[in-house]
Structures are given as C-alpha cells and as structure tokens.
Design a protein around this motif. Structure first.
Motif, PDB file in Angstrom:
ATOM      1  N   PHE A  17       0.825  -1.206   0.000  1.00 49.10           N
ATOM      2  CA  PHE A  17       0.000   0.000   0.000  1.00 49.10           C
ATOM      3  C   PHE A  17       0.863   1.262   0.000  1.00 49.10           C
ATOM      4  CE2 PHE A  17      -3.571  -2.720   1.052  1.00 49.10           C
ATOM      5  CZ  PHE A  17      -4.631  -2.053   0.461  1.00 49.10           C
ATOM      6  N   ALA A  18       1.993   1.231   0.704  1.00 50.12           N
ATOM      7  CA  ALA A  18       2.898   2.389   0.694  1.00 50.12           C
ATOM      8  C   ALA A  18       3.503   2.580  -0.693  1.00 50.12           C
ATOM      9  CB  ALA A  18       3.998   2.206   1.733  1.00 50.12           C
ATOM     10  N   ALA A  19       3.831   1.496  -1.379  1.00 51.83           N
ATOM     11  CA  ALA A  19       4.376   1.599  -2.732  1.00 51.83           C
ATOM     12  C   ALA A  19       3.325   2.147  -3.702  1.00 51.83           C
ATOM     13  CB  ALA A  19       4.879   0.233  -3.198  1.00 51.83           C
ATOM     14  N   MET A  25       1.344   9.300  -5.762  1.00 55.21           N
ATOM     15  CA  MET A  25       1.692  10.636  -5.322  1.00 55.21           C
ATOM     16  C   MET A  25       2.324  11.461  -6.450  1.00 55.21           C
ATOM     17  SD  MET A  25       3.871  11.746  -1.962  1.00 55.21           S
ATOM     18  CE  MET A  25       2.837  10.868  -0.828  1.00 55.21           C
ATOM     19  N   PHE A  26       2.941  10.797  -7.408  1.00 54.97           N
ATOM     20  CA  PHE A  26       3.564  11.499  -8.521  1.00 54.97           C
ATOM     21  C   PHE A  26       2.537  11.953  -9.562  1.00 54.97           C
ATOM     22  CE2 PHE A  26       7.188   8.973  -6.952  1.00 54.97           C
ATOM     23  CZ  PHE A  26       8.045  10.030  -6.687  1.00 54.97           C
ATOM     24  N   PHE A  27       1.341  11.400  -9.540  1.00 57.08           N
ATOM     25  CA  PHE A  27       0.278  11.786 -10.471  1.00 57.08           C
ATOM     26  C   PHE A  27      -0.701  12.718  -9.764  1.00 57.08           C
ATOM     27  CE2 PHE A  27       1.482   7.479 -11.924  1.00 57.08           C
ATOM     28  CZ  PHE A  27       1.987   7.836 -13.154  1.00 57.08           C
ATOM     29  N   GLU A  28      -0.347  13.984  -9.722  1.00 55.67           N
ATOM     30  CA  GLU A  28      -1.243  14.972  -9.141  1.00 55.67           C
ATOM     31  C   GLU A  28      -1.546  16.017 -10.208  1.00 55.67           C
ATOM     32  OE1 GLU A  28       2.189  17.494  -6.797  1.00 55.67           O
ATOM     33  OE2 GLU A  28       0.898  16.130  -5.702  1.00 55.67           O
ATOM     34  N   GLY A  55      -5.652  -1.188  10.196  1.00 52.50           N
ATOM     35  CA  GLY A  55      -5.792  -0.474  11.449  1.00 52.50           C
ATOM     36  C   GLY A  55      -5.053   0.854  11.435  1.00 52.50           C
ATOM     37  N   PRO A  56      -5.175   1.603  12.524  1.00 55.49           N
ATOM     38  CA  PRO A  56      -4.575   2.931  12.568  1.00 55.49           C
ATOM     39  C   PRO A  56      -3.051   2.916  12.520  1.00 55.49           C
ATOM     40  CG  PRO A  56      -5.649   2.420  14.653  1.00 55.49           C
ATOM     41  CD  PRO A  56      -5.971   1.321  13.712  1.00 55.49           C
ATOM     42  N   VAL A  57      -2.436   1.942  13.134  1.00 58.34           N
ATOM     43  CA  VAL A  57      -0.969   1.866  13.106  1.00 58.34           C
ATOM     44  C   VAL A  57      -0.485   1.568  11.691  1.00 58.34           C
ATOM     45  CG1 VAL A  57       1.044   0.643  13.998  1.00 58.34           C
ATOM     46  CG2 VAL A  57      -0.846   1.175  15.521  1.00 58.34           C
ATOM     47  N   GLY A  58      -1.159   0.677  10.998  1.00 57.79           N
ATOM     48  CA  GLY A  58      -0.817   0.391   9.615  1.00 57.79           C
ATOM     49  C   GLY A  58      -1.016   1.597   8.720  1.00 57.79           C
ATOM     50  N   GLY A  59      -2.073   2.357   8.949  1.00 55.12           N
ATOM     51  CA  GLY A  59      -2.327   3.563   8.163  1.00 55.12           C
ATOM     52  C   GLY A  59      -1.261   4.626   8.373  1.00 55.12           C
ATOM     53  N   VAL A  60      -0.833   4.792   9.618  1.00 55.61           N
ATOM     54  CA  VAL A  60       0.229   5.757   9.907  1.00 55.61           C
ATOM     55  C   VAL A  60       1.534   5.312   9.255  1.00 55.61           C
ATOM     56  CG1 VAL A  60       1.659   6.701  11.765  1.00 55.61           C
ATOM     57  CG2 VAL A  60      -0.811   6.641  12.015  1.00 55.61           C
ATOM     58  N   LEU A  61       1.814   4.026   9.303  1.00 53.93           N
ATOM     59  CA  LEU A  61       3.039   3.520   8.666  1.00 53.93           C
ATOM     60  C   LEU A  61       2.993   3.692   7.146  1.00 53.93           C
ATOM     61  CD1 LEU A  61       3.756   0.273  10.712  1.00 53.93           C
ATOM     62  CD2 LEU A  61       5.078   2.393  10.684  1.00 53.93           C
ATOM     63  N   ILE A  62       1.836   3.472   6.552  1.00 52.93           N
ATOM     64  CA  ILE A  62       1.696   3.670   5.104  1.00 52.93           C
ATOM     65  C   ILE A  62       1.959   5.130   4.760  1.00 52.93           C
ATOM     66  CG2 ILE A  62       0.026   3.683   3.206  1.00 52.93           C
ATOM     67  CD1 ILE A  62      -1.251   1.210   4.541  1.00 52.93           C
ATOM     68  N   LYS A  66       5.254   6.370   2.533  1.00 51.94           N
ATOM     69  CA  LYS A  66       5.074   7.020   1.226  1.00 51.94           C
ATOM     70  C   LYS A  66       5.605   8.441   1.243  1.00 51.94           C
ATOM     71  CE  LYS A  66       0.323   8.650   1.541  1.00 51.94           C
ATOM     72  NZ  LYS A  66       0.032   9.858   0.853  1.00 51.94           N
ATOM     73  N   SER A  67       5.468   9.141   2.350  1.00 53.44           N
ATOM     74  CA  SER A  67       5.996  10.500   2.441  1.00 53.44           C
ATOM     75  C   SER A  67       7.524  10.504   2.471  1.00 53.44           C
ATOM     76  CB  SER A  67       5.453  11.193   3.679  1.00 53.44           C
ATOM     77  OG  SER A  67       4.061  11.334   3.584  1.00 53.44           O
ATOM     78  N   MET A  68       8.116   9.559   3.181  1.00 56.29           N
ATOM     79  CA  MET A  68       9.576   9.490   3.239  1.00 56.29           C
ATOM     80  C   MET A  68      10.168   9.174   1.873  1.00 56.29           C
ATOM     81  SD  MET A  68      10.218   7.654   6.935  1.00 56.29           S
ATOM     82  CE  MET A  68      11.832   7.138   6.467  1.00 56.29           C
ATOM     83  N   VAL A  69       9.572   8.244   1.153  1.00 57.41           N
ATOM     84  CA  VAL A  69      10.074   7.912  -0.182  1.00 57.41           C
ATOM     85  C   VAL A  69       9.902   9.094  -1.124  1.00 57.41           C
ATOM     86  CG1 VAL A  69       9.699   6.423  -2.180  1.00 57.41           C
ATOM     87  CG2 VAL A  69       9.745   5.436   0.094  1.00 57.41           C
ATOM     88  N   HIS A  70       8.804   9.794  -1.025  1.00 60.44           N
ATOM     89  CA  HIS A  70       8.564  10.960  -1.885  1.00 60.44           C
ATOM     90  C   HIS A  70       9.592  12.059  -1.608  1.00 60.44           C
ATOM     91  CE1 HIS A  70       6.413  14.515  -3.490  1.00 60.44           C
ATOM     92  NE2 HIS A  70       6.069  13.644  -4.431  1.00 60.44           N
TER      93      HIS A  70
END
Length: 80
Positions: A17-19, A25-28, A55-62, A66-70
């Motif tokens: 999901f993060a990938a 994120m590049f298609f805006e 869950g919420p922890v998984g959502g925060v990690l996603i 994704k923000s760190m890679v961007h």
C-alpha cells in the motif's frame, strides 16, 4: 507458525500500500486550471483503504513510508 505468518502478511500489505501510494503521489493534477497550486493527490485514497485494512498503526506507517520515499526522490525543497 500461524501468528508469524499473519504478521508477515500485514507487513507486506503495508509495504504494498505504501508503494502504491508513492506511485500515485507522482500523479497529481490541478483541480482548477487557473489555480495551479490546488492539486488532487490520489495517494490519500490508498492510505485510507490501508488504514481500514490494517488499522490505525498500519495507516500511519503507510503514510509515513510514502511520504519518506517521496521526499527522498523529489527532495525537500528547502534551500541550503
């Protein structure tokens, strides 16, 4: 062995999901053409789906991944 396998599926799911979020994120594109700073970012939809799935922890990690890679790929935009 079942509990370990379930945890591995969750980690792989968060990574997938993060990938997907990073790619989206590049298609805006702008909402209104005369206001180019207002953009639609479809990667948040992937983050919401991942949050409901893991869950919420998984959502925060996603969102964090994704923000760190961007930031790594595009740069932070801060002049040094």
């Amino acid at each position: 062995m079942g509990k370990s396998l379930d945890k591995m599926h969750e980690v792989i799911g968060v990574a997938v999901f993060a990938a997907l979020g990073t790619i989206l994120m590049f298609f805006e594109f702008p909402i209104l053409f005369w206001l180019p700073f207002l953009k639609i970012d479809l990667s948040d939809v992937v983050t919401l789906i991942g949050t409901f799935a893991f869950g919420p922890v998984g959502g925060v990690l996603i969102a964090l991944l994704k923000s760190m890679v961007h930031v790594i790929v595009t740069g932070s935009g801060v002049a040094v």
